[in-house]
Design a protein around this motif. Structure first.
Motif, PDB file in Angstrom:
ATOM      1  N   HIS A   1      11.578 -10.199  -1.504  1.00  0.00           N
ATOM      2  CA  HIS A   1      10.330  -9.502  -1.826  1.00  0.00           C
ATOM      3  C   HIS A   1      10.547  -8.536  -2.994  1.00  0.00           C
ATOM      4  O   HIS A   1       9.732  -8.467  -3.925  1.00  0.00           O
ATOM      5  CB  HIS A   1       9.813  -8.727  -0.607  1.00  0.00           C
ATOM      6  CG  HIS A   1       9.430  -9.600   0.536  1.00  0.00           C
ATOM      7  ND1 HIS A   1      10.002  -9.503   1.784  1.00  0.00           N
ATOM      8  CD2 HIS A   1       8.530 -10.623   0.630  1.00  0.00           C
ATOM      9  CE1 HIS A   1       9.472 -10.397   2.586  1.00  0.00           C
ATOM     10  NE2 HIS A   1       8.580 -11.095   1.911  1.00  0.00           N
ATOM     11  N   LEU A   2      11.646  -7.791  -2.935  1.00  0.00           N
ATOM     12  CA  LEU A   2      11.954  -6.860  -4.021  1.00  0.00           C
ATOM     13  C   LEU A   2      12.195  -7.613  -5.330  1.00  0.00           C
ATOM     14  O   LEU A   2      11.731  -7.179  -6.400  1.00  0.00           O
ATOM     15  CB  LEU A   2      13.193  -6.033  -3.667  1.00  0.00           C
ATOM     16  CG  LEU A   2      12.994  -4.908  -2.646  1.00  0.00           C
ATOM     17  CD1 LEU A   2      14.332  -4.266  -2.304  1.00  0.00           C
ATOM     18  CD2 LEU A   2      12.026  -3.855  -3.172  1.00  0.00           C
ATOM     19  N   ALA A   3      12.913  -8.731  -5.235  1.00  0.00           N
ATOM     20  CA  ALA A   3      13.195  -9.522  -6.444  1.00  0.00           C
ATOM     21  C   ALA A   3      11.909 -10.048  -7.064  1.00  0.00           C
ATOM     22  O   ALA A   3      11.761 -10.063  -8.297  1.00  0.00           O
ATOM     23  CB  ALA A   3      14.132 -10.676  -6.103  1.00  0.00           C
TER      24      ALA A   3
ATOM     25  N   GLY B   1       5.931  -8.350   2.390  1.00  0.00           N
ATOM     26  CA  GLY B   1       7.125  -7.617   2.775  1.00  0.00           C
ATOM     27  C   GLY B   1       6.996  -6.938   4.128  1.00  0.00           C
ATOM     28  O   GLY B   1       8.001  -6.578   4.751  1.00  0.00           O
ATOM     29  N   ALA B   2       5.763  -6.762   4.605  1.00  0.00           N
ATOM     30  CA  ALA B   2       5.547  -6.150   5.920  1.00  0.00           C
ATOM     31  C   ALA B   2       6.054  -7.044   7.042  1.00  0.00           C
ATOM     32  O   ALA B   2       6.254  -6.587   8.174  1.00  0.00           O
ATOM     33  CB  ALA B   2       4.070  -5.835   6.124  1.00  0.00           C
TER      34      ALA B   2
ATOM     35  N   MET C   1      -1.120  -9.650   9.450  1.00  0.00           N
ATOM     36  CA  MET C   1      -1.489  -8.712   8.387  1.00  0.00           C
ATOM     37  C   MET C   1      -1.576  -9.420   7.039  1.00  0.00           C
ATOM     38  O   MET C   1      -2.490  -9.161   6.245  1.00  0.00           O
ATOM     39  CB  MET C   1      -0.466  -7.570   8.331  1.00  0.00           C
ATOM     40  CG  MET C   1      -0.849  -6.435   7.413  1.00  0.00           C
ATOM     41  SD  MET C   1       0.251  -5.005   7.607  1.00  0.00           S
ATOM     42  CE  MET C   1      -0.409  -4.324   9.125  1.00  0.00           C
ATOM     43  N   SER C   2      -0.649 -10.335   6.763  1.00  0.00           N
ATOM     44  CA  SER C   2      -0.691 -11.094   5.514  1.00  0.00           C
ATOM     45  C   SER C   2      -1.975 -11.909   5.437  1.00  0.00           C
ATOM     46  O   SER C   2      -2.604 -11.996   4.374  1.00  0.00           O
ATOM     47  CB  SER C   2       0.525 -12.019   5.399  1.00  0.00           C
ATOM     48  OG  SER C   2       1.701 -11.281   5.163  1.00  0.00           O
ATOM     49  N   TYR C   3      -2.364 -12.491   6.553  1.00  0.00           N
ATOM     50  CA  TYR C   3      -3.608 -13.263   6.594  1.00  0.00           C
ATOM     51  C   TYR C   3      -4.810 -12.365   6.331  1.00  0.00           C
ATOM     52  O   TYR C   3      -5.683 -12.693   5.523  1.00  0.00           O
ATOM     53  CB  TYR C   3      -3.753 -13.951   7.956  1.00  0.00           C
ATOM     54  CG  TYR C   3      -5.141 -14.477   8.218  1.00  0.00           C
ATOM     55  CD1 TYR C   3      -5.611 -15.607   7.551  1.00  0.00           C
ATOM     56  CD2 TYR C   3      -5.988 -13.836   9.116  1.00  0.00           C
ATOM     57  CE1 TYR C   3      -6.903 -16.078   7.774  1.00  0.00           C
ATOM     58  CE2 TYR C   3      -7.270 -14.301   9.345  1.00  0.00           C
ATOM     59  CZ  TYR C   3      -7.729 -15.422   8.672  1.00  0.00           C
ATOM     60  OH  TYR C   3      -9.000 -15.880   8.887  1.00  0.00           O
ATOM     61  N   GLN C   4      -4.856 -11.218   7.014  1.00  0.00           N
ATOM     62  CA  GLN C   4      -5.996 -10.318   6.855  1.00  0.00           C
ATOM     63  C   GLN C   4      -6.107  -9.783   5.427  1.00  0.00           C
ATOM     64  O   GLN C   4      -7.200  -9.584   4.912  1.00  0.00           O
ATOM     65  CB  GLN C   4      -5.878  -9.137   7.840  1.00  0.00           C
ATOM     66  CG  GLN C   4      -5.992  -9.524   9.306  1.00  0.00           C
ATOM     67  CD  GLN C   4      -7.368 -10.044   9.677  1.00  0.00           C
ATOM     68  OE1 GLN C   4      -8.332  -9.834   8.958  1.00  0.00           O
ATOM     69  NE2 GLN C   4      -7.468 -10.725  10.803  1.00  0.00           N
TER      70      GLN C   4
ATOM     71  N   ARG D   1      10.536  -3.125   6.090  1.00  0.00           N
ATOM     72  CA  ARG D   1      10.947  -4.490   6.421  1.00  0.00           C
ATOM     73  C   ARG D   1      11.194  -5.393   5.219  1.00  0.00           C
ATOM     74  O   ARG D   1      11.742  -6.481   5.380  1.00  0.00           O
ATOM     75  CB  ARG D   1       9.871  -5.147   7.298  1.00  0.00           C
ATOM     76  CG  ARG D   1       9.677  -4.493   8.651  1.00  0.00           C
ATOM     77  CD  ARG D   1       8.529  -5.167   9.388  1.00  0.00           C
ATOM     78  NE  ARG D   1       8.319  -4.604  10.708  1.00  0.00           N
ATOM     79  CZ  ARG D   1       7.313  -4.953  11.513  1.00  0.00           C
ATOM     80  NH1 ARG D   1       6.421  -5.855  11.089  1.00  0.00           N
ATOM     81  NH2 ARG D   1       7.177  -4.408  12.704  1.00  0.00           N
ATOM     82  N   ARG D   2      10.754  -5.005   4.028  1.00  0.00           N
ATOM     83  CA  ARG D   2      10.890  -5.895   2.866  1.00  0.00           C
ATOM     84  C   ARG D   2      12.337  -6.338   2.729  1.00  0.00           C
ATOM     85  O   ARG D   2      13.270  -5.599   3.040  1.00  0.00           O
ATOM     86  CB  ARG D   2      10.394  -5.194   1.588  1.00  0.00           C
ATOM     87  CG  ARG D   2      11.411  -4.385   0.823  1.00  0.00           C
ATOM     88  CD  ARG D   2      11.850  -3.128   1.528  1.00  0.00           C
ATOM     89  NE  ARG D   2      12.904  -2.420   0.849  1.00  0.00           N
ATOM     90  CZ  ARG D   2      14.199  -2.716   0.940  1.00  0.00           C
ATOM     91  NH1 ARG D   2      14.607  -3.747   1.609  1.00  0.00           N
ATOM     92  NH2 ARG D   2      15.096  -1.956   0.323  1.00  0.00           N
ATOM     93  N   ASP D   3      12.519  -7.574   2.293  1.00  0.00           N
ATOM     94  CA  ASP D   3      13.874  -8.075   2.098  1.00  0.00           C
ATOM     95  C   ASP D   3      14.162  -8.193   0.605  1.00  0.00           C
ATOM     96  O   ASP D   3      13.322  -7.850  -0.240  1.00  0.00           O
ATOM     97  CB  ASP D   3      14.088  -9.409   2.820  1.00  0.00           C
ATOM     98  CG  ASP D   3      13.152 -10.517   2.344  1.00  0.00           C
ATOM     99  OD1 ASP D   3      12.677 -10.445   1.188  1.00  0.00           O
ATOM    100  OD2 ASP D   3      12.909 -11.458   3.118  1.00  0.00           O
ATOM    101  N   ALA D   4      15.341  -8.689   0.289  1.00  0.00           N
ATOM    102  CA  ALA D   4      15.770  -8.784  -1.109  1.00  0.00           C
ATOM    103  C   ALA D   4      14.849  -9.694  -1.919  1.00  0.00           C
ATOM    104  O   ALA D   4      14.604  -9.438  -3.115  1.00  0.00           O
ATOM    105  CB  ALA D   4      17.209  -9.292  -1.180  1.00  0.00           C
TER     106      ALA D   4
END
Length: 249
Positions: A129-131, A164-165, A170-173, A124-127
């Motif tokens: 997140h990769l950048a 990126g997920a 999940m980000s909170y946890q 799921r990561r987008d541009a």
């Protein structure tokens, strides 16, 4: 909502807990106006100053907000992930520090949690997140970067991987794992680590994310976990040796 006047716990803390429990149970819903200070004072049979202190406790936890004016008062707040996220980091940092959680335990938990989102992040990561990951790798490779800045960049890199997920829960946890456990681990290992080695593994993670290869991301995190644990062992061994030499003098 009830409190026990014979309980040695602070009355304002009891009142705050009672109101918090009512909010969690759904008895008080988002945007609902709480009873006035006078009404709460009468209900709990305490002074208004005690009620006021209880409301301050709830406001500090972002559970309520206060408004002035004719239609003012205290209202149940809609807790945002941003507010909960920051509180979670603070709580996790204090919990780890005050309870002497071992390095291996914190390291194991942190990487297990991060690996849990590897597949989702790769898919799921987008541009952006990769950048972010690529930018932090470039930053980490700078020869004049301070230890403090390197640690901050390390956290930012892994934060981008987790975010990126695309899963807010999940980000909170994982906030406690990445932004509470990781800095504590960095404080122990920063003197022994080889920045080039960390950059190399980070490049593996970024490349695997770009290729949407979750298994490769997980493998790279496992390698980083083993490296981090080895660093810690060397640091602890050196400390023990120094301590032994000091006692022998």
């Amino acid at each position: 909502m009830k409190i026990d006047p014979n309980n040695p716990a602070d009355l304002s803390a009891q009142i705050a807990a009672a109101i918090r429990d009512a909010i969690v149970a759904g008895k008080l819903i988002v945007d609902e106006r709480l009873p006035s200070e006078a009404e709460l004072s009468e209900h709990f049979e305490v002074s208004r100053s005690t009620v006021r202190e209880a409301l301050k406790r709830l406001a500090a936890q972002s559970l309520i907000r206060t408004q002035r004016g004719a239609f003012g008062g205290a209202f149940v707040n809609r807790l945002s992930y941003h507010d909960a996220y920051n509180q979670h980091i603070t709580t996790s940092t204090l919990l780890l520090g005050m309870n002497n959680v071992s390095f291996d335990t914190a390291c194991e938990a942190r990487f297990a949690l991060e690996r849990a989102c590897a597949d989702l992040s790769a898919a799921r990561r987008d541009a952006d997140h990769l950048a972010t990951m690529r930018a932090e790798i470039v930053r980490q490779a700078q020869p004049g970067l301070s230890d403090e800045a390197f640690c901050a960049s390390d956290v930012a890199f892994h934060r981008a991987l987790v975010d990126g997920a695309g899963n807010a829960v999940m980000s909170y946890q994982l906030a406690g794992a990445v932004e509470a456990m990781q800095p504590l681990m960095n404080m122990i290992t920063f003197t022994a680590r080889d920045r080039a080695e960390i950059v190399r593994v980070h490049e593996r993670i970024a490349d695997a994310s770009a290729a949407q290869d979750g298994a490769a991301v997980s493998d790279a995190l496992t390698e980083l976990e083993a490296y981090t644990k080895a660093l810690a062992q060397s640091v602890f061994a050196a400390r023990a040796q120094t301590g032994a030499e000091g006692k022998a003098r």
